[in-house]
Design an enzyme around this catalytic site. Structure first.
Site, mmCIF file in Angstrom:
data_model
loop_
_atom_site.group_PDB
_atom_site.id
_atom_site.type_symbol
_atom_site.label_atom_id
_atom_site.label_comp_id
_atom_site.label_asym_id
_atom_site.label_seq_id
_atom_site.Cartn_x
_atom_site.Cartn_y
_atom_site.Cartn_z
ATOM 1 N N SER A 28 14.968 9.421 -2.827
ATOM 2 C CA SER A 28 13.807 8.872 -2.127
ATOM 3 C C SER A 28 12.826 9.989 -1.783
ATOM 4 O O SER A 28 12.364 10.705 -2.653
ATOM 5 C CB SER A 28 14.252 8.104 -0.886
ATOM 6 O OG SER A 28 13.201 7.349 -0.353
ATOM 7 N N ASP A 167 6.037 10.146 -3.367
ATOM 8 C CA ASP A 167 7.328 10.734 -3.027
ATOM 9 C C ASP A 167 8.245 10.650 -4.244
ATOM 10 O O ASP A 167 7.865 10.136 -5.298
ATOM 11 C CB ASP A 167 7.952 10.063 -1.794
ATOM 12 C CG ASP A 167 8.475 8.666 -2.069
ATOM 13 O OD1 ASP A 167 7.932 7.983 -2.968
ATOM 14 O OD2 ASP A 167 9.423 8.232 -1.401
ATOM 15 N N ASP A 171 7.866 5.093 -4.023
ATOM 16 C CA ASP A 171 7.515 3.936 -3.198
ATOM 17 C C ASP A 171 6.622 4.308 -2.015
ATOM 18 O O ASP A 171 6.222 3.450 -1.233
ATOM 19 C CB ASP A 171 8.761 3.178 -2.722
ATOM 20 C CG ASP A 171 9.715 4.035 -1.910
ATOM 21 O OD1 ASP A 171 9.415 5.213 -1.676
ATOM 22 O OD2 ASP A 171 10.772 3.501 -1.503
#
Length: 369
Positions: A28, A167, A171
């Site tokens: 992430s 990122d 997202d």
């Protein structure tokens, strides 16, 4: 098996292919050490925490294994990147052209490295790309949406019209305007709300989070929208949007959900929509954002061994005292969802007051950890 592709691309393809669920292995917005799993349901929406807990309980049990011949086969899908690129481009109105734009794109050495530069190039923009050489270890390292200063520097150096900094899994997005101003998720949410002429029915409200700036809430309401806060996390924003039947929501961190286009936060599509909206308005971000003023907000991250310290009685008592001292503002102390960190946020009309109280809480948390 889709290969390296942004997380929202997996959400899109899961729904498009009528599959039961989609899985993403990703760090992430964190370093490669924090790789984890994100799960989407058949509608391309992240599964609830309740389902995640059930899965975790199953994984703790002894699993009955079957013979490998009964496991079936995994088939790679080589068109995933091309399909997703075309989908991203389809979200931009046909009468909008990026031909005269120079855009800096930071892909955070993550999953967007193939997709996002091509999307903007094929829409006609001149693209200056970096953060496009992932090696499995450099994801989000001093680049991407958690380090927008790099894109800021590149925008000014190349005299670009915009900077798009994503990122690691694509997202989230933070934008940079041509003057080098960093536009966070609150700014992008306001621009999208401002540019939308329809403020009734499914467009009557906007969802933020507990971290959304108090100034944003007031400004959104002044535009004629309702404003509701969800818990921190894009899945909570999505859940609240579904509950309210609204189309627009997001987080200060750059998760922006445009439910008229996508089922989850999508940094590339959010960037496309914001830039398209500004082109339609024939305004630059500074003109639009002049209509709202943020409250000073101080954020401090405290490394801890045990995140349950946030429930300590003395800490809760100090927070309560500070809340009573701040006439206009907010205090939020919460554990990170992905790291061993307690996040301290204090908002107040005076920056010095916010800074003092935030440091007081952070120091108390440190002394307890």
């Amino acid at each position: 098996l889709l290969g390296p592709i942004p997380t929202p691309g997996v959400a899109y393809l899961t729904k498009t292919f009528r599959k039961q669920f989609g899985l993403v292995i990703s760090a992430s917005h964190n370093s490669f050490l924090d790789n984890g799993i994100k799960i989407f349901d058949a509608n391309g929406v992240k599964v609830s925490r309740e389902i995640e807990i059930k899965i975790e309980k199953v994984l703790k049990k002894n699993i009955n294994l079957v013979d490998t011949t009964n496991l079936g086969k995994a088939e790679p899908f080589h068109e995933s990147t091309a399909r997703y690129i075309e989908f991203c481009k389809s979200t931009v109105p046909t009468d909008i052209t990026f031909n005269n734009l120079r855009i800096v794109i930071d892909c955070a050495n993550g999953a967007c490295y193939k997709v996002s530069p091509k999307v903007f190039k094929e829409l006609g923009a001149e693209v200056i790309e970096f953060g496009v050489t992932p090696d499995g270890f450099n994801i989000n390292h001093e680049c991407g949406s958690t380090y927008p200063e790099l894109a800021q520097e590149m925008v000014l150096k190349h005299r670009a019209d915009f900077g798009v900094t994503l990122d690691g899994d694509g997202d989230r997005v933070i934008l940079i305007d041509k003057e080098g101003n960093i536009l966070d998720g609150d700014d992008l949410l306001y621009i999208l709300a401002f540019s939308n002429p329809n403020r009734t029915g499914q467009w009557s409200g906007v969802v933020g989070t507990l971290m959304s700036n108090f100034g944003l809430e007031k400004a959104i309401q002044q535009l004629g929208y309702k404003f509701v806060r969800a818990d921190v996390g894009d899945k909570h924003v999505s859940k609240m949007l579904t509950k309210k039947g609204w189309m627009l929501g997001g987080e200060s961190s750059g998760h922006i959900i445009c439910r008229d286009l996508v089922s989850t936060g999508d940094g590339t599509i959010a960037a496309l929509k914001v830039i398209s909206s500004l082109l339609l308005l024939e305004k630059d971000p500074k003109e639009v954002l002049a209509n709202y003023k943020k409250f000073p907000q101080i954020n401090i991250n405290v490394d801890v061994k045990n995140k349950d310290i946030v429930y300590d009685s003395e800490i809760k008592s100090v927070i309560k005292d500070i809340e009573s001292d701040i006439t206009v503002g907010r205090v939020l102390v919460r554990p990170s969802g992905t790291e061993s960190i307690i996040r301290v946020m204090v908002e107040a009309s005076d920056e010095d007051v916010a800074s003092k109280f935030a440091k007081d809480i952070a120091n108390l948390v440190k002394s307890k950890s």
